[in-house]
Design a protein around this motif. Structure first.
Motif, PDB file in Angstrom:
ATOM      1  N   PHE A   1      10.501  21.757  -5.327  1.00 50.14           N
ATOM      2  CA  PHE A   1       9.449  21.308  -4.584  1.00 50.14           C
ATOM      3  C   PHE A   1       8.624  22.639  -4.094  1.00 50.14           C
ATOM      4  N   GLU A   2       9.538  23.722  -3.520  1.00 49.95           N
ATOM      5  CA  GLU A   2       8.795  24.813  -2.972  1.00 49.95           C
ATOM      6  C   GLU A   2       8.069  25.625  -4.108  1.00 49.95           C
TER       7      GLU A   2
ATOM      8  N   LEU B   1      -7.928  17.165   0.903  1.00 53.03           N
ATOM      9  CA  LEU B   1      -7.939  17.556  -0.461  1.00 53.03           C
ATOM     10  C   LEU B   1      -7.006  16.665  -1.275  1.00 53.03           C
ATOM     11  N   GLY B   2      -6.130  16.143  -0.956  1.00 56.11           N
ATOM     12  CA  GLY B   2      -5.173  15.195  -1.427  1.00 56.11           C
ATOM     13  C   GLY B   2      -5.732  14.052  -2.087  1.00 56.11           C
ATOM     14  N   SER B   3      -6.799  13.551  -1.386  1.00 56.30           N
ATOM     15  CA  SER B   3      -7.496  12.435  -1.597  1.00 56.30           C
ATOM     16  C   SER B   3      -8.565  12.673  -2.935  1.00 56.30           C
ATOM     17  N   LEU B   4      -8.773  13.944  -3.287  1.00 55.21           N
ATOM     18  CA  LEU B   4      -9.484  14.325  -4.148  1.00 55.21           C
ATOM     19  C   LEU B   4      -8.934  14.300  -5.570  1.00 55.21           C
ATOM     20  N   ARG B   5      -7.759  14.248  -5.550  1.00 60.72           N
ATOM     21  CA  ARG B   5      -6.588  14.282  -6.914  1.00 60.72           C
ATOM     22  C   ARG B   5      -7.240  13.030  -7.687  1.00 60.72           C
TER      23      ARG B   5
ATOM     24  N   ASP C   1       0.751  -1.288   0.065  1.00 56.34           N
ATOM     25  CA  ASP C   1       0.121  -0.115  -0.084  1.00 56.34           C
ATOM     26  C   ASP C   1       0.846   1.197  -0.015  1.00 56.34           C
ATOM     27  N   PHE C   2       2.140   1.389   0.828  1.00 57.96           N
ATOM     28  CA  PHE C   2       2.750   2.309   0.772  1.00 57.96           C
ATOM     29  C   PHE C   2       3.928   2.532   0.167  1.00 57.96           C
ATOM     30  N   ASN C   3       3.754   2.386  -1.244  1.00 57.90           N
ATOM     31  CA  ASN C   3       4.772   2.367  -2.073  1.00 57.90           C
ATOM     32  C   ASN C   3       5.366   4.047  -2.304  1.00 57.90           C
ATOM     33  N   SER C   4       6.196   3.963  -3.122  1.00 57.15           N
ATOM     34  CA  SER C   4       6.896   5.402  -3.202  1.00 57.15           C
ATOM     35  C   SER C   4       5.868   6.720  -3.447  1.00 57.15           C
ATOM     36  N   ALA C   5       5.331   6.332  -4.423  1.00 54.00           N
ATOM     37  CA  ALA C   5       4.312   7.483  -4.607  1.00 54.00           C
ATOM     38  C   ALA C   5       3.207   7.900  -3.838  1.00 54.00           C
ATOM     39  N   LEU C   6       2.743   7.060  -2.959  1.00 53.88           N
ATOM     40  CA  LEU C   6       1.694   7.271  -1.917  1.00 53.88           C
ATOM     41  C   LEU C   6       2.759   8.141  -0.555  1.00 53.88           C
ATOM     42  N   ILE C   7       4.081   7.496  -0.464  1.00 54.29           N
ATOM     43  CA  ILE C   7       4.589   8.246   0.450  1.00 54.29           C
ATOM     44  C   ILE C   7       4.996   9.589   0.351  1.00 54.29           C
ATOM     45  N   LYS C   8       5.411   9.832  -1.047  1.00 53.72           N
ATOM     46  CA  LYS C   8       5.442  11.118  -1.493  1.00 53.72           C
ATOM     47  C   LYS C   8       4.327  11.995  -1.501  1.00 53.72           C
ATOM     48  N   ALA C   9       3.267  11.731  -1.670  1.00 55.89           N
ATOM     49  CA  ALA C   9       2.000  12.134  -1.780  1.00 55.89           C
ATOM     50  C   ALA C   9       1.567  12.493  -0.182  1.00 55.89           C
ATOM     51  N   LEU C  10       1.956  11.662   0.740  1.00 57.24           N
ATOM     52  CA  LEU C  10       1.561  12.118   2.053  1.00 57.24           C
ATOM     53  C   LEU C  10       2.446  12.926   2.579  1.00 57.24           C
TER      54      LEU C  10
ATOM     55  N   SER D   1       8.937   4.988   8.310  1.00 59.93           N
ATOM     56  CA  SER D   1       9.043   6.304   8.055  1.00 59.93           C
ATOM     57  C   SER D   1       8.669   6.865   6.860  1.00 59.93           C
ATOM     58  N   LEU D   2       7.936   7.977   6.850  1.00 58.70           N
ATOM     59  CA  LEU D   2       7.525   8.837   5.582  1.00 58.70           C
ATOM     60  C   LEU D   2       8.002  10.135   5.587  1.00 58.70           C
ATOM     61  N   HIS D   3       8.891  10.352   6.434  1.00 54.29           N
ATOM     62  CA  HIS D   3       9.728  11.689   6.511  1.00 54.29           C
ATOM     63  C   HIS D   3      10.813  11.570   5.463  1.00 54.29           C
ATOM     64  N   ILE D   4      10.535  12.067   4.350  1.00 49.02           N
ATOM     65  CA  ILE D   4      11.626  12.174   3.277  1.00 49.02           C
ATOM     66  C   ILE D   4      11.906  13.605   2.881  1.00 49.02           C
ATOM     67  N   PRO D   5      13.177  14.054   2.533  1.00 43.15           N
ATOM     68  CA  PRO D   5      13.677  15.317   2.141  1.00 43.15           C
ATOM     69  C   PRO D   5      12.686  15.805   0.962  1.00 43.15           C
ATOM     70  N   LYS D   6      12.243  17.097   0.942  1.00 45.79           N
ATOM     71  CA  LYS D   6      11.656  17.778  -0.179  1.00 45.79           C
ATOM     72  C   LYS D   6      12.078  17.515  -1.358  1.00 45.79           C
ATOM     73  N   MET D   7      13.533  17.496  -1.608  1.00 45.80           N
ATOM     74  CA  MET D   7      14.158  17.199  -2.884  1.00 45.80           C
ATOM     75  C   MET D   7      14.055  15.948  -3.442  1.00 45.80           C
ATOM     76  N   GLU D   8      13.698  14.958  -2.482  1.00 47.45           N
ATOM     77  CA  GLU D   8      13.532  13.713  -3.140  1.00 47.45           C
ATOM     78  C   GLU D   8      12.187  13.520  -3.578  1.00 47.45           C
TER      79      GLU D   8
END
Length: 219
Positions: free
Chosen positions: A198-199, A69-73, A15-24, A186-193
């Motif tokens: 990102f900003e 809001l993210g879930s509405l995408r 369930d918590f693949n790279s795409a979902l981790i990045k989204a959260l 952990s889902l805490h990943i650097p913004k650059m990743e």
């Protein structure tokens, strides 16, 4: 017991693949940045008030709002719903993935579960290996009952106004909600990743949520 835990680990990985981790992670960054800006732009007001509780409510609102809001995408990998979880009509956000129902909340330290509530205890029963067919109905909630054989997990984040987000993890509580039964993920990943610029990417979302917070507080 070993096979049961292996099954939960497999479900987490699926369930918590790279795409979902990045989204959260993006949603949490956006909500905390919007919250911080709202605080700094209204510093004098909050200094005059005994504002700890107010700020806590606004921070919770920011996180739940942005996750919702993210879930509405159209490309969202999770769904959300708000359910009333107590007699005060307070609505709590629930996230759903293919195998999990989750709540999100702030904790003081890593590995700490969210404060106990009846609905969390009920949901956690699905994590007891001898009770896989649990059907959940909250007697004191609205009609959108959660009925599930899904496992229960928690998205726990930490926040410090000097350093920002301190942790962001998935915790799987034990069936009695007294501990955790799977390694902390952990889902805490650097913004650059997440995305190189990102900003710039998330600036419209931050501005929009900040305005929402200001409107909510100051009308």
């Amino acid at each position: 017991h070993y096979l049961f835990l292996m099954d939960i680990k497999k479900k987490l990985e699926a369930d918590f693949n790279s795409a979902l981790i990045k989204a959260l992670a993006t949603n949490l960054y956006v909500s905390m940045e919007a919250y911080q800006r709202m605080c700094s732009e209204n510093k004098k007001f909050f200094e005059l008030q005994n504002s700890k509780t107010v700020l806590g409510h606004l921070r919770t609102y920011a996180v739940q709002r942005q996750i919702y809001l993210g879930s509405l995408r159209s490309d969202a990998l999770y769904s959300t719903q708000f359910c009333k979880t107590n007699n005060f009509k307070y609505e709590t956000l629930f996230l759903e993935t293919e195998n999990f129902i989750l709540n999100i909340g702030i904790t003081k330290k890593r590995g700490q579960l969210l404060s106990l509530a009846n609905y969390k205890k009920e949901l956690a029963r699905a994590n007891a290996k001898d009770d896989p067919q649990i059907q959940l109905e909250f007697s004191d909630t609205d009609t959108s009952h959660l009925k599930s054989v899904k496992n229960y997990a928690i998205l726990a984040y930490g926040y410090n106004e000097n350093v920002g987000i301190t942790h962001f993890d998935i915790l799987v509580p034990s069936g009695d909600y007294k501990g955790i039964i799977a390694p902390i993920k952990s889902l805490h990943i650097p913004k650059m990743e997440i995305v190189p610029n990102f900003e710039q990417e998330v600036e419209p979302d931050i501005t929009s949520l900040k305005e929402d917070l200001i409107k909510r507080k100051f009308g």
